[in-house]
Design a protein around this motif. Sequence first.
Motif, PDB file in Angstrom:
ATOM      1  N   THR A  89       0.849  -1.192   0.000  1.00  0.00           N
ATOM      2  CA  THR A  89       0.000   0.000   0.000  1.00  0.00           C
ATOM      3  C   THR A  89       0.884   1.241   0.000  1.00  0.00           C
ATOM      4  O   THR A  89       1.680   1.438   0.912  1.00  0.00           O
ATOM      5  N   VAL A  90       0.741   2.057  -1.025  1.00  0.00           N
ATOM      6  CA  VAL A  90       1.488   3.311  -1.114  1.00  0.00           C
ATOM      7  C   VAL A  90       0.517   4.456  -0.864  1.00  0.00           C
ATOM      8  O   VAL A  90      -0.333   4.739  -1.706  1.00  0.00           O
ATOM      9  N   PRO A  91       0.595   5.119   0.289  1.00  0.00           N
ATOM     10  CA  PRO A  91      -0.327   6.223   0.556  1.00  0.00           C
ATOM     11  C   PRO A  91      -0.200   7.309  -0.510  1.00  0.00           C
ATOM     12  O   PRO A  91       0.900   7.563  -1.030  1.00  0.00           O
ATOM     13  N   PRO A  92      -1.287   7.961  -0.855  1.00  0.00           N
ATOM     14  CA  PRO A  92      -1.240   8.975  -1.920  1.00  0.00           C
ATOM     15  C   PRO A  92      -0.281  10.111  -1.619  1.00  0.00           C
ATOM     16  O   PRO A  92       0.374  10.625  -2.524  1.00  0.00           O
ATOM     17  N   VAL A  93      -0.173  10.502  -0.355  1.00  0.00           N
ATOM     18  CA  VAL A  93       0.744  11.589  -0.015  1.00  0.00           C
ATOM     19  C   VAL A  93       2.184  11.183  -0.321  1.00  0.00           C
ATOM     20  O   VAL A  93       2.986  11.992  -0.803  1.00  0.00           O
ATOM     21  N   ALA A  94       2.532   9.933  -0.066  1.00  0.00           N
ATOM     22  CA  ALA A  94       3.887   9.462  -0.352  1.00  0.00           C
ATOM     23  C   ALA A  94       4.158   9.471  -1.850  1.00  0.00           C
ATOM     24  O   ALA A  94       5.200   9.957  -2.308  1.00  0.00           O
ATOM     25  N   ALA A  95       3.235   8.942  -2.639  1.00  0.00           N
ATOM     26  CA  ALA A  95       3.423   8.873  -4.086  1.00  0.00           C
ATOM     27  C   ALA A  95       3.442  10.255  -4.721  1.00  0.00           C
ATOM     28  O   ALA A  95       4.110  10.474  -5.740  1.00  0.00           O
ATOM     29  N   GLU A  96       2.730  11.173  -4.133  1.00  0.00           N
ATOM     30  CA  GLU A  96       2.587  12.524  -4.690  1.00  0.00           C
ATOM     31  C   GLU A  96       3.783  13.405  -4.374  1.00  0.00           C
ATOM     32  O   GLU A  96       3.949  14.462  -4.978  1.00  0.00           O
ATOM     33  N   SER A  97       4.630  12.981  -3.457  1.00  0.00           N
ATOM     34  CA  SER A  97       5.640  13.885  -2.889  1.00  0.00           C
ATOM     35  C   SER A  97       7.053  13.387  -3.124  1.00  0.00           C
ATOM     36  O   SER A  97       7.897  13.420  -2.234  1.00  0.00           O
ATOM     37  N   LEU A  98       7.325  12.917  -4.335  1.00  0.00           N
ATOM     38  CA  LEU A  98       8.665  12.463  -4.681  1.00  0.00           C
ATOM     39  C   LEU A  98       9.449  13.635  -5.264  1.00  0.00           C
ATOM     40  O   LEU A  98       9.072  14.200  -6.284  1.00  0.00           O
ATOM     41  N   HIS A  99      10.551  13.981  -4.604  1.00  0.00           N
ATOM     42  CA  HIS A  99      11.342  15.141  -5.005  1.00  0.00           C
ATOM     43  C   HIS A  99      12.686  14.715  -5.563  1.00  0.00           C
ATOM     44  O   HIS A  99      13.168  13.609  -5.311  1.00  0.00           O
ATOM     45  N   MET A 100      13.308  15.644  -6.296  1.00  0.00           N
ATOM     46  CA  MET A 100      14.570  15.347  -6.960  1.00  0.00           C
ATOM     47  C   MET A 100      15.519  16.523  -6.819  1.00  0.00           C
ATOM     48  O   MET A 100      15.096  17.681  -6.806  1.00  0.00           O
ATOM     49  N   ALA A 101      16.802  16.203  -6.707  1.00  0.00           N
ATOM     50  CA  ALA A 101      17.863  17.205  -6.768  1.00  0.00           C
ATOM     51  C   ALA A 101      18.965  16.640  -7.653  1.00  0.00           C
ATOM     52  O   ALA A 101      19.082  15.425  -7.825  1.00  0.00           O
ATOM     53  N   MET A 102      19.771  17.539  -8.219  1.00  0.00           N
ATOM     54  CA  MET A 102      20.890  17.106  -9.043  1.00  0.00           C
ATOM     55  C   MET A 102      22.172  17.155  -8.208  1.00  0.00           C
ATOM     56  O   MET A 102      22.399  18.110  -7.461  1.00  0.00           O
ATOM     57  N   MET A 103      22.983  16.113  -8.328  1.00  0.00           N
ATOM     58  CA  MET A 103      24.204  16.015  -7.538  1.00  0.00           C
ATOM     59  C   MET A 103      25.304  16.872  -8.162  1.00  0.00           C
ATOM     60  O   MET A 103      25.529  16.828  -9.371  1.00  0.00           O
TER      61      MET A 103
END
Length: 650
Positions: free
Chosen positions: A506-520
């Motif tokens: 089960t993947v809660p919607p808040v978790a799936a909706e809140s994937l962030h990215m940065a460049m190294m």
Amino acid sequence: MHLHWLTTSTLCAMLALAPAASATFDQAAAQAPAAPQTVPSDLRPLLTPKTSEMAIVARTYTLDRQTLNTNYAGSGSGGGRGRGGRGGGAAAAAPQAPPSRPVSMSLARIDRLRRFDTAWQTALAALDAGSLSAAAKTELDALGKTVAANLAALDAERQTIATLTPLLPFAAPLVDTIEARIWIKDMDAQAAAGVLTRATESITATRARIQAGLDGGANALTASTAQAEQAAVAVEGLTRELEEWFNFYNGYDPLFTWWMGLPWQHAQAALTQYAAFLRSTVAPANRAAAPPAALPATAATANPREDRKFGDVPDLKSLIALPQDELTDIVALYRAGTGGGGRGGRGAAPARGADYYRQWLRALTSLDFDELSRNAQVNYLFIKKMSEIRIARDGRSLPAPEANPRKADQSGIPGPARGREGLIWDLQDVLIPYTPEELIALAEAEFAWCDQEMLKASREMGFGDNWKAAMEKVKSMHAPPGGQPAVIRDLMHEAVDYVRGNNLITVPPVAAESLHMAMMSPERQLVNPFFTGGARITVSYPTNTMAHDARLQSMRGNTTAFSHATAHHEMIPGHNFTGYIGSRFDDYRADLGAGTPFFGEGWALYWELVLYDKGFNDTPEERIGALFWRMHRCARIIFSLNFHMGRWSP
């Protein structure tokens, strides 16, 4: 047929068994309660009393709302959630922004949080308060008031946006641009340059109108002190977030770098000067406040990962019904008295003698095992097993590190070997019931299985049994310059959709909706040439400042097929998800895995194995990418254990 996952997860655990891996355990031990001098003969008075069954519910609301906040401009949007640790109190008060905090000009944020708060308000109202304990009723009432206060605060924040918009007519397009990066939308560099250019022109025109108001001229715009100061705070926040937006793409995306040079410089200068003008000139003048603007009913844009078919509120009745762990305090007391309990003190004798651990075994008999909750039974068995291990070591000590055999070479790599007996103690301390030799045999068997899988994939690609040639081909299949963020975004979302679509977790919607990215950064890539994850995925990819060979190696090492396994390992269902769940359930039960690799690396690697078996890697190229990492881990186990037993040199 490859090894059963329970056996393979043992190999996962071995990845962090080198002596340096115990820092987390040492830190946890340093924060433990004071060590008891004697063990209480009756543990029943020490059983942890029941707490409010609403505690996890309230914490979930608070942390989910905080997490959603990070998806929008003006709300700490660059970050995200951590890999673990405590995530906040049970019920937060209505947010009150101090003057120094950036003012969010995001209507999308207000719309999203309103849907979230309204859903929670409805769910809380449906709970049967009469079935709750007194403490839980109090917490339910407090949480209901918090949700209502947060809804009222959203109305106030919307009014703030209306009040500031006359002074910030350029803000909405900039907010859309910032949020497009947070949501990892595709970059149209030419269009973005146009947005910044028009914003600069709008700032110039707005400033001229305000100056006309100060001078008593025509087409004037006036502002009160409060309005000007708050607008300055909002402009400063936009300036900071636009800088983060710029740094995300600049140097990594050649088209962005080409288009954005002058528009970026002009926009930053205009924003900085405008904020100073509002503070130093407009605020002291304190003219009539500009009337608020009429705002659209809803925002023009929304997070594309919001999926409304998944409700925002988890099953509250299930959370309330979770059994509580009555041995949490007893486990903490046990650990305090054992000097941390793990890793054999890296060669030192146990902190306590055998009699101390015999006292613990006798004390456990004061508890009725069958009457304990399942979580508490696990704790009981943990204390029992660890005590038996300590008793068996009584009177024994490990050799000094320098006494262990270490095969020499000319590498110049320092560091003592752990020794076979030290490894066995380390394995026992994390309850791995295997010898180093058995683990090496398991790793070699896994390696042989990987070899056969590589051959299958190589043949499908037309390279016959030359799987190394097939891997070279896979290493060339990488995104073009500027294309890596979209590739990794799609891989993260593919993994979420796959585990949901196959009903694996089960993947809660808040978790799936809140994937962030940065460049190294290029500097960080010298230390870590691959991805990292947790709060957000940090992507390694070359910039225009890196040497030619370094650029090629960065692309080869982060090819799309390799990243197919890395993305879900770092995010969902891997490290990011571990942090999401851990922060919400961190005091649900005693943490028996502190200082071990099981829940950290073990969980993320376990999902690599499960998804491979399920067919998630559905092309030969993707299978080669997944097998590359799997073979790498087998090699680490084989090398590390052979080195620490003095068989292999660095």
